[in-house]
Write a protein that holds these residues in place. Structure first.
Motif, PDB file in Angstrom:
ATOM      1  N   ILE A  38      10.085  65.649 -17.069  1.00 35.08           N
ATOM      2  CA  ILE A  38      10.744  64.354 -17.130  1.00 35.08           C
ATOM      3  C   ILE A  38      10.915  63.868 -15.693  1.00 35.08           C
ATOM      4  O   ILE A  38      11.539  64.529 -14.863  1.00 35.08           O
ATOM      5  CB  ILE A  38      12.091  64.468 -17.868  1.00 35.08           C
ATOM      6  N   TYR A  39      10.333  62.717 -15.390  1.00 38.25           N
ATOM      7  CA  TYR A  39      10.132  62.324 -13.999  1.00 38.25           C
ATOM      8  C   TYR A  39      11.415  62.072 -13.211  1.00 38.25           C
ATOM      9  O   TYR A  39      11.560  62.534 -12.079  1.00 38.25           O
ATOM     10  CB  TYR A  39       9.259  61.071 -13.934  1.00 38.25           C
ATOM     11  N   ALA A  89      10.818  61.259  -3.231  1.00 38.15           N
ATOM     12  CA  ALA A  89       9.880  61.029  -4.325  1.00 38.15           C
ATOM     13  C   ALA A  89      10.283  59.777  -5.089  1.00 38.15           C
ATOM     14  O   ALA A  89      11.443  59.365  -5.067  1.00 38.15           O
ATOM     15  CB  ALA A  89       9.845  62.235  -5.267  1.00 38.15           C
ATOM     16  N   GLN A  90       9.318  59.179  -5.769  1.00 38.64           N
ATOM     17  CA  GLN A  90       9.564  57.943  -6.506  1.00 38.64           C
ATOM     18  C   GLN A  90       8.722  57.931  -7.769  1.00 38.64           C
ATOM     19  O   GLN A  90       7.512  58.181  -7.716  1.00 38.64           O
ATOM     20  CB  GLN A  90       9.215  56.735  -5.631  1.00 38.64           C
ATOM     21  N   VAL A  91       9.363  57.631  -8.885  1.00 40.58           N
ATOM     22  CA  VAL A  91       8.635  57.456 -10.139  1.00 40.58           C
ATOM     23  C   VAL A  91       7.843  56.156 -10.063  1.00 40.58           C
ATOM     24  O   VAL A  91       8.387  55.114  -9.673  1.00 40.58           O
ATOM     25  CB  VAL A  91       9.599  57.430 -11.343  1.00 40.58           C
ATOM     26  N   MET A  92       6.586  56.208 -10.448  1.00 39.92           N
ATOM     27  CA  MET A  92       5.711  55.035 -10.406  1.00 39.92           C
ATOM     28  C   MET A  92       5.143  54.804 -11.802  1.00 39.92           C
ATOM     29  O   MET A  92       4.573  55.723 -12.408  1.00 39.92           O
ATOM     30  CB  MET A  92       4.560  55.251  -9.421  1.00 39.92           C
ATOM     31  N   THR A  93       5.311  53.589 -12.316  1.00 42.45           N
ATOM     32  CA  THR A  93       4.738  53.223 -13.613  1.00 42.45           C
ATOM     33  C   THR A  93       3.873  51.971 -13.456  1.00 42.45           C
ATOM     34  O   THR A  93       3.934  51.282 -12.440  1.00 42.45           O
ATOM     35  CB  THR A  93       5.839  52.970 -14.655  1.00 42.45           C
ATOM     36  N   ASN A  94       3.082  51.706 -14.468  1.00 41.79           N
ATOM     37  CA  ASN A  94       2.172  50.559 -14.448  1.00 41.79           C
ATOM     38  C   ASN A  94       1.293  50.574 -13.190  1.00 41.79           C
ATOM     39  O   ASN A  94       1.083  49.541 -12.542  1.00 41.79           O
ATOM     40  CB  ASN A  94       2.949  49.237 -14.533  1.00 41.79           C
ATOM     41  N   GLY A 143       2.982  58.163 -12.599  1.00 40.65           N
ATOM     42  CA  GLY A 143       3.054  59.395 -11.833  1.00 40.65           C
ATOM     43  C   GLY A 143       4.238  59.378 -10.894  1.00 40.65           C
ATOM     44  O   GLY A 143       5.170  58.580 -11.046  1.00 40.65           O
ATOM     45  N   ILE A 144       4.191  60.258  -9.900  1.00 40.35           N
ATOM     46  CA  ILE A 144       5.287  60.420  -8.953  1.00 40.35           C
ATOM     47  C   ILE A 144       4.704  60.454  -7.551  1.00 40.35           C
ATOM     48  O   ILE A 144       3.856  61.308  -7.243  1.00 40.35           O
ATOM     49  CB  ILE A 144       6.091  61.703  -9.212  1.00 40.35           C
ATOM     50  N   ALA A 145       5.131  59.530  -6.691  1.00 37.47           N
ATOM     51  CA  ALA A 145       4.750  59.563  -5.284  1.00 37.47           C
ATOM     52  C   ALA A 145       5.705  60.482  -4.545  1.00 37.47           C
ATOM     53  O   ALA A 145       6.928  60.435  -4.752  1.00 37.47           O
ATOM     54  CB  ALA A 145       4.806  58.158  -4.697  1.00 37.47           C
TER      55      ALA A 145
END
Length: 205
Positions: free
Chosen positions: A99-100, A115-120, A200-202
């Motif tokens: 779970i991000y 870190a950063q959650v990235m969508t779209n 994903g996650i940067a």
């Protein structure tokens, strides 16, 4: 500060990297009970290893990132610690995750990673993300190990993307089944896009 190595260490999500074909043929529970190196995972028992190892592609990616800084932390130890932040939900013999958002909190608190959650995220966006962050943990189909095949769906597996350009995407796949599909696997953007779930996650280090 000690300089970072030029190459990113590779770690499989199983302790014996060559186990992937056996996992695919016999199922994770049966195959992983034959892994002679299982204790290196940080699991307390073989049962714990067999339960977790098929679910820790994200922790294998994190282990690779930490290894860049000279920190080697066993994958299931990472998973156990991440669970404390809500990154996994364990119910009996079932594991939900990664779970991000809780993962982002975990790596910040425990390792000081941004870190950063990235969508779209479009496949064409990944190069720009990597210019801002050292890594992108990308959600892809596990079928990415067979780039010539049409995947049944996108997402469900995580790989560590290290570079991206019009020429190709270079990534470490924790469940690659051959050396060519494990460390420094390369796909042209159109092929990577077939498997990429646009999230994903940067991660910066």
């Amino acid at each position: 500060m000690k300089p970072l190595p030029e190459t990113v260490p590779f770690f499989s999500q199983w302790e014996t990297p060559d186990m992937t074909s056996a996992v695919l043929a016999d199922g994770a529970d049966a195959a992983l009970r034959r892994d002679p190196l299982w204790q290196g995972s940080g699991a307390r028992t073989l049962d714990e290893y067999a339960l977790w190892a098929a679910n820790i592609c994200g922790m294998a990616c994190l282990k690779m990132i930490l290894a860049m800084r000279g920190q080697i932390v066993p994958t299931i130890e990472l998973a156990r610690r991440c669970t404390g932040y809500g990154g996994y939900v364990v119910t009996g013999g079932s594991i939900k995750g990664l779970i991000y958002a809780p993962f982002v909190s975990f790596v910040k608190a425990e390792f000081g990673l941004e870190a950063q959650v990235m969508t779209n995220v479009a496949t064409s966006d990944i190069a720009a993300i990597l210019r801002q962050s050292r890594f992108f943990i990308a959600s892809v189909s596990s079928s990415i190990r067979w780039p010539e095949r049409e995947p049944p769906s996108k997402g469900g597996h995580l790989v560590l993307v290290m570079s991206a350009s019009d020429e190709g995407f270079r990534f470490h796949n924790p469940s690659g089944h051959t050396r060519a599909t494990q460390a420094n696997a390369v796909l042209v953007p159109a092929d990577f896009d077939c498997f990429f779930a646009n999230r994903g996650i940067a991660v910066a280090i």
